[in-house]
Design an enzyme around this catalytic site. Structure first.
Site, PDB file in Angstrom:
ATOM      1  N   ASN A  27       3.242   9.874 -19.457  1.00 12.72           N
ATOM      2  CA  ASN A  27       3.688   9.286 -18.377  1.00 12.72           C
ATOM      3  C   ASN A  27       2.998   9.638 -17.413  1.00 12.72           C
ATOM      4  O   ASN A  27       2.696  10.564 -16.716  1.00 12.72           O
ATOM      5  CB  ASN A  27       5.139   9.980 -18.349  1.00 12.72           C
ATOM      6  CG  ASN A  27       6.119   9.702 -19.668  1.00 12.72           C
ATOM      7  OD1 ASN A  27       6.348   8.647 -20.001  1.00 12.72           O
ATOM      8  ND2 ASN A  27       6.456  10.879 -20.241  1.00 12.72           N
ATOM      9  N   ASP A  52      -4.795   4.092  -4.359  1.00 11.96           N
ATOM     10  CA  ASP A  52      -4.929   4.530  -2.905  1.00 11.96           C
ATOM     11  C   ASP A  52      -6.147   5.369  -2.717  1.00 11.96           C
ATOM     12  O   ASP A  52      -6.335   6.269  -3.518  1.00 11.96           O
ATOM     13  CB  ASP A  52      -3.484   5.049  -2.802  1.00 11.96           C
ATOM     14  CG  ASP A  52      -3.279   5.440  -1.187  1.00 11.96           C
ATOM     15  OD1 ASP A  52      -4.231   4.987  -0.503  1.00 11.96           O
ATOM     16  OD2 ASP A  52      -2.321   5.429  -0.907  1.00 11.96           O
ATOM     17  N   MET A 106      -0.577  10.641 -10.701  1.00 11.71           N
ATOM     18  CA  MET A 106       0.021  11.927 -11.385  1.00 11.71           C
ATOM     19  C   MET A 106       0.478  11.815 -12.720  1.00 11.71           C
ATOM     20  O   MET A 106       0.470  10.711 -13.435  1.00 11.71           O
ATOM     21  CB  MET A 106       1.629  12.055 -10.498  1.00 11.71           C
ATOM     22  CG  MET A 106       1.319  12.282  -9.112  1.00 11.71           C
ATOM     23  SD  MET A 106       3.135  12.496  -8.333  1.00 11.71           S
ATOM     24  CE  MET A 106       3.070  10.852  -7.440  1.00 11.71           C
ATOM     25  N   HIS A 161       0.845  -1.272  -0.051  1.00 14.25           N
ATOM     26  CA  HIS A 161       0.177   0.171  -0.131  1.00 14.25           C
ATOM     27  C   HIS A 161       1.057   1.285  -0.117  1.00 14.25           C
ATOM     28  O   HIS A 161       1.743   1.587   0.856  1.00 14.25           O
ATOM     29  CB  HIS A 161      -1.037  -0.242   1.110  1.00 14.25           C
ATOM     30  CG  HIS A 161      -1.648   1.173   1.365  1.00 14.25           C
ATOM     31  ND1 HIS A 161      -1.314   2.234   2.537  1.00 14.25           N
ATOM     32  CD2 HIS A 161      -2.537   1.778   0.596  1.00 14.25           C
ATOM     33  CE1 HIS A 161      -2.359   3.048   2.454  1.00 14.25           C
ATOM     34  NE2 HIS A 161      -2.778   2.949   1.212  1.00 14.25           N
ATOM     35  N   TYR A 176      11.075  12.747 -13.212  1.00 11.92           N
ATOM     36  CA  TYR A 176      12.131  11.781 -13.185  1.00 11.92           C
ATOM     37  C   TYR A 176      12.539  11.433 -11.864  1.00 11.92           C
ATOM     38  O   TYR A 176      12.484  10.102 -11.674  1.00 11.92           O
ATOM     39  CB  TYR A 176      13.406  12.443 -14.008  1.00 11.92           C
ATOM     40  CG  TYR A 176      12.942  12.410 -15.544  1.00 11.92           C
ATOM     41  CD1 TYR A 176      13.033  11.275 -16.378  1.00 11.92           C
ATOM     42  CD2 TYR A 176      12.611  13.783 -16.011  1.00 11.92           C
ATOM     43  CE1 TYR A 176      12.429  11.404 -17.794  1.00 11.92           C
ATOM     44  CE2 TYR A 176      12.348  13.853 -17.238  1.00 11.92           C
ATOM     45  CZ  TYR A 176      12.382  12.786 -18.173  1.00 11.92           C
ATOM     46  OH  TYR A 176      12.017  12.990 -19.491  1.00 11.92           O
TER      47      TYR A 176
END
Length: 146
Positions: free
Chosen positions: A138, A69, A77, A22, A118
């Site tokens: 991404n 989550d 993101m 988690h 990154y």
């Protein structure tokens, strides 16, 4: 073969998702991302390839087996476009829609500036590289409780 597992989900990807706990994060990146270099710095050190699979399809299938989550505001993101900060690109909207559908709730994606993405990806558990050809495809997925 296992029932209910999409045919392009490899044994290595299943192992990665089962090994994550988690709050661990999974980087799901496009074909132009420097996956090999970044994945070497991840927890698992693994670069997993999903050849021929775009980002929305990869995320949809991953979320069939792994929840996002619920303890954070943005369990997703995305790398924001350098030339359009704050703008959701089509690839971002497509993945957000897949996440919202899979989770049965509105998922908000936190934009991350390109060069800030990154180091976040390097801290992920692993990197899954898709064949997504749209720029800035991404994402970071934060695993929830099963």
């Amino acid at each position: 073969m296992l029932k209910g597992v999409p045919p392009f989900i490899t044994a290595d990807i299943l192992w990665i998702m089962a090994s994550m706990g988690h709050g661990d994060e999974l980087a799901c990146v496009d074909r132009n991302f420097s996956g090999f270099r970044v994945s070497a710095q991840t927890t698992s050190g693994k670069l997993l390839l999903l050849e021929g699979i775009d980002a929305p399809t990869a995320v949809r299938r991953i979320l069939q087996m792994m929840p996002l989550d619920t303890f954070v505001e943005a369990p997703l993101m995305h790398m924001e476009a350098t030339d359009a900060p704050g703008e959701l690109l089509e690839v971002h909207r497509d993945v957000i829609a897949e996440c919202s559908q899979a989770e049965g709730r509105l998922i908000v994606s936190q934009p991350v500036e390109r060069f800030a993405y990154y180091p976040i990806a390097m801290r992920a558990f692993a990197v899954i590289q898709t064949a997504e050809s749209r720029p800035y495809g991404n994402f970071i997925l934060k695993k929830g409780v099963v």
